[in-house]
Each structure stands twice: as structure tokens, then as C-alpha cells.
Design a protein around this motif. Structure first.
Motif, short mmCIF file in Angstrom:
data_model
loop_
_atom_site.label_atom_id
_atom_site.label_comp_id
_atom_site.label_asym_id
_atom_site.label_seq_id
_atom_site.Cartn_x
_atom_site.Cartn_y
_atom_site.Cartn_z
N ALA A 2 0.84 -1.20 0.00
CA ALA A 2 0.00 0.00 0.00
C ALA A 2 0.87 1.25 0.00
O ALA A 2 1.96 1.29 0.59
N SER A 3 0.40 2.28 -0.66
CA SER A 3 1.16 3.53 -0.79
C SER A 3 0.21 4.70 -0.65
O SER A 3 -0.99 4.61 -0.95
N LEU A 4 0.77 5.84 -0.20
CA LEU A 4 -0.04 7.07 -0.15
C LEU A 4 -0.50 7.47 -1.54
O LEU A 4 -1.52 8.15 -1.68
N ARG A 5 0.20 7.02 -2.55
CA ARG A 5 -0.21 7.34 -3.92
C ARG A 5 -1.52 6.64 -4.27
O ARG A 5 -2.28 7.11 -5.11
N ASP A 6 -1.80 5.50 -3.60
CA ASP A 6 -3.07 4.81 -3.83
C ASP A 6 -4.25 5.66 -3.36
O ASP A 6 -5.39 5.44 -3.79
N LEU A 7 -3.99 6.59 -2.45
CA LEU A 7 -5.05 7.46 -1.93
C LEU A 7 -5.04 8.83 -2.58
O LEU A 7 -5.71 9.75 -2.11
N GLY A 8 -4.28 8.97 -3.65
CA GLY A 8 -4.38 10.20 -4.45
C GLY A 8 -3.20 11.14 -4.39
O GLY A 8 -3.18 12.14 -5.12
N LEU A 9 -2.21 10.88 -3.54
CA LEU A 9 -1.07 11.78 -3.47
C LEU A 9 -0.08 11.49 -4.59
O LEU A 9 0.06 10.36 -5.04
N ALA A 14 3.71 12.55 -1.30
CA ALA A 14 3.90 11.46 -0.36
C ALA A 14 5.25 11.57 0.35
O ALA A 14 5.35 11.38 1.57
N ARG A 15 6.30 11.90 -0.40
CA ARG A 15 7.62 12.08 0.20
C ARG A 15 7.62 13.19 1.24
O ARG A 15 8.19 13.05 2.34
N ALA A 16 7.00 14.32 0.89
CA ALA A 16 6.99 15.47 1.80
C ALA A 16 6.25 15.13 3.09
O ALA A 16 6.72 15.47 4.19
N TYR A 17 5.11 14.46 2.98
CA TYR A 17 4.35 14.14 4.20
C TYR A 17 5.11 13.15 5.07
O TYR A 17 5.20 13.33 6.30
N ARG A 18 5.68 12.12 4.47
CA ARG A 18 6.45 11.15 5.25
C ARG A 18 7.64 11.81 5.94
O ARG A 18 7.96 11.51 7.10
N ALA A 19 8.32 12.71 5.24
CA ALA A 19 9.46 13.40 5.82
C ALA A 19 9.04 14.27 7.00
O ALA A 19 9.73 14.34 8.03
N LEU A 20 7.89 14.94 6.87
CA LEU A 20 7.40 15.78 7.96
C LEU A 20 7.12 14.97 9.22
O LEU A 20 7.30 15.46 10.34
N LEU A 79 -9.16 9.22 2.85
CA LEU A 79 -10.20 8.24 2.55
C LEU A 79 -11.53 8.94 2.27
O LEU A 79 -12.24 8.59 1.31
N ASP A 80 -11.88 9.94 3.07
CA ASP A 80 -13.12 10.68 2.84
C ASP A 80 -13.09 11.37 1.48
O ASP A 80 -14.11 11.41 0.78
N ASP A 81 -11.93 11.93 1.12
CA ASP A 81 -11.82 12.58 -0.19
C ASP A 81 -12.05 11.58 -1.31
O ASP A 81 -12.73 11.88 -2.30
N LYS A 82 -11.47 10.38 -1.16
CA LYS A 82 -11.65 9.35 -2.19
C LYS A 82 -13.10 8.91 -2.29
O LYS A 82 -13.63 8.68 -3.38
N LYS A 83 -13.77 8.77 -1.15
CA LYS A 83 -15.18 8.37 -1.16
C LYS A 83 -16.03 9.41 -1.87
O LYS A 83 -16.92 9.07 -2.65
N ARG A 84 -15.78 10.70 -1.56
CA ARG A 84 -16.54 11.75 -2.23
C ARG A 84 -16.29 11.73 -3.73
O ARG A 84 -17.23 11.90 -4.54
N GLU A 85 -15.04 11.50 -4.10
CA GLU A 85 -14.70 11.44 -5.52
C GLU A 85 -15.42 10.29 -6.21
O GLU A 85 -15.96 10.45 -7.32
N LEU A 86 -15.46 9.13 -5.55
CA LEU A 86 -16.14 7.97 -6.14
C LEU A 86 -17.65 8.19 -6.23
O LEU A 86 -18.29 7.78 -7.20
N GLU A 87 -18.23 8.83 -5.20
CA GLU A 87 -19.67 9.13 -5.23
C GLU A 87 -20.01 10.07 -6.38
O GLU A 87 -21.02 9.89 -7.07
N GLU A 88 -19.15 11.06 -6.59
CA GLU A 88 -19.38 12.00 -7.70
C GLU A 88 -19.25 11.28 -9.03
O GLU A 88 -20.03 11.53 -9.96
N LYS A 89 -18.25 10.37 -9.12
CA LYS A 89 -18.10 9.60 -10.35
C LYS A 89 -19.30 8.70 -10.60
O LYS A 89 -19.80 8.59 -11.73
N ALA A 90 -19.77 8.04 -9.53
CA ALA A 90 -20.92 7.15 -9.66
C ALA A 90 -22.15 7.93 -10.14
O ALA A 90 -22.90 7.47 -11.02
#
Length: 267
Positions: A2-9, A14-20, A79-90
Motif C-alpha cells: 500500500a502507498s499514499l499514492r493509492d489514496l491520491g497523493l 507522499a515524500r513530503a508528508y512522510r518526511a514531515l 479516505l473521505d476525499d476518495k469516497k466523495r470522488e467515487l460518489e461523484e463519479k458514480a
């Protein structure tokens, strides 16, 4: 993995957040070194993950400092952002289907003899449900014995859903079953029949022990026939869909006397 890129980053985000998470509060310049994000991109990356609500900034400090939001909170937000995106797509796809349904239904069907067949549990179920969906005027369902090939509970629920939708669009539905077939249906099918179908004027179920086959008659021009296993078991071997008004008329002529003598279903 699993990667942060799977959630849209992006990779840089992803590098910047992990480094922070490792550095704690830090400046953009320090974060660029720690994350290997080029200095020319670091501010755009920080602005982006700030919009995702993954970082907080201390604007009063000079230079400005950034700190990562706790991982559990950050992941929930992604995750919430992805759900909203999928609902809009649906919703977008549903609107496309509605528009295309109106457009494609406007085409006149070609009236000629045609047949197709399917073999296997999933394929035969899909064929039956598809043809029920296609009905415009009338559905006659005749079933003698349950097939061990089908999950009666699951398939029965799917058929009831299709019949409900058919009735809503003005289709008349007549169902003729043996008592053995009635007994094999799930409690959910019985409940939905009592609560949602039994009061419909365009829907009627009757029982008869003279039923020896399983078939469906669609709009008086199409017959969907269940073919038993030729080796003698009760398992369904295949489903044949035959579009032929003349043959459908002959099938109806055989069905009508049995229907007339059958008893209305009661629980």
C-alpha cells in the motif's frame, strides 16, 4: 504494498508528508532536503498537501514552518476525499446511463427470429435477469423445481427486484410455480412478495402441480427456457433465449389452460 499514492497523493506529496512525520515542525527549505523534493517544487507540494488537510502551518514564524497532521487523521481525510470522488463519479455515470437509455430505447428493435444460449450458473442467471429487464409489456414465469446449481436465496432476491422494477414500468407479471418451488424460496422473497408485490394489480402468483418445466415468456414474442442436465440430474445445464413470436404463441397456448386451473398463492 500500500502507498499514499493509492489514496491520491503524488510521489512528491507522499515524500513530503512522510518526511514531515520524521522531522517534526520544519521549514520548506529543510523539508526539501529531508524529502528529496526539489526546492523549486517544495512550495507547490506543501500548498497541495495543505489543501488535503495533511499539514498545518505556523504562519507567524519567519521562515514559515510546517508540521504533519497525525497519520490516523490524515488517512481518514484522504479516505473521505476518495469516497466523495467515487460518489461523484458514480452519480456522473448514472446520469450518463439515464441519457443513453433514453437515446437507445428510441431505436426500433429488429423483428426477426434469433436465439442465444448460456451455460453455467453465473451466465444463465445473467441471461435470465437481462431478459426480464428487457420486458416492456408482459412477463410470464413458470418454474417447476429448484435447481441445485442456483443459490435460490440469492437468485430469488435478484428476480424479485427485477419483477418490482418491471411492474413499476407498467409490465404485467404472471408467475406459475409448483408448491415445491414455493417452499424453496427464501424468507426474504416471501416477505417482499407479501409487502410489496401481492397488492399489485399487475402481479399474480398461482400454484399448480401440473407444471413440468421451467421457462419465461417475455412480451409474447420471446421464450427463455431452462434446459435440464441431459445426464438426468436436476441441475440446470443451460439457458436458451429464443426470440420467435410464432413459437412464443404456441408456448402461451400450452400455458393458458394450466394457468386458468391453477390456485392463487396464499401464505
Amino acid at each position: 504494498m500500500a502507498s499514499l499514492r493509492d489514496l491520491g497523493l503524488s510521489e512528491y506529496e507522499a515524500r513530503a508528508y512522510r518526511a514531515l512525520l520524521n522531522t517534526g515542525p520544519t521549514t520548506a527549505k529543510e523539508l526539501s532536503r529531508a524529502s528529496d523534493v526539489p526546492m523549486g517544487r517544495i512550495y507547490d507540494v506543501l500548498n497541495s498537501i495543505e489543501q488535503y488537510n495533511l499539514v498545518r502551518s505556523q504562519t507567524a514564524s519567519r521562515p514559515k514552518k510546517y508540521v504533519a497532521v497525525e497519520p490516523s487523521t490524515a488517512l481518514d481525510r484522504l479516505l473521505d476525499d476518495k469516497k466523495r470522488e467515487l460518489e461523484e463519479k458514480a452519480e456522473q455515470y448514472e446520469n450518463i446511463v439515464d441519457e443513453l437509455s433514453e437515446e437507445l430505447d428510441a431505436a426500433e428493435p429488429v423483428e426477426e427470429q434469433f436465439w442465444t444460449a448460456s451455460v453455467g450458473e453465473e451466465e444463465t442467471t445473467d441471461l435470465l435477469l437481462e431478459r426480464l429487464t428487457a420486458a416492456d409489456e408482459r412477463i410470464i414465469m413458470v418454474a417447476s423445481t429448484p435447481s441445485p446449481q442456483f443459490d435460490v436465496t440469492e437468485v430469488g432476491d435478484q428476480i424479485v427486484e427485477e419483477l418490482e422494477e418491471a411492474i413499476e414500468r407498467g409490465v404485467d407479471v404472471d408467475v406459475l410455480l409448483t408448491r415445491e418451488m414455493v417452499a424453496s424460496l427464501s424468507e426474504e422473497v416471501g416477505r417482499r412478495y407479501r409487502e410489496r408485490l401481492s397488492g399489485e394489480e399487475s402481479f399474480e402468483v398461482r400454484t399448480s402441480e401440473d407444471v413440468t418445466g421451467t421457462f419465461n415468456l417475455i412480451d409474447d414474442m420471446e421464450v427463455v427456457i431452462q434446459v435440464p442436465n441431459p445426464l438426468g440430474s436436476r441441475e440446470t445445464f443451460a439457458m436458451i433465449d429464443l426470440k420467435d413470436p410464432e413459437f412464443a404463441g404456441e408456448v402461451f397456448a400450452e400455458f393458458e389452460p394450466t394457468w386458468s386451473e391453477a390456485e392463487p398463492l396464499s401464505f
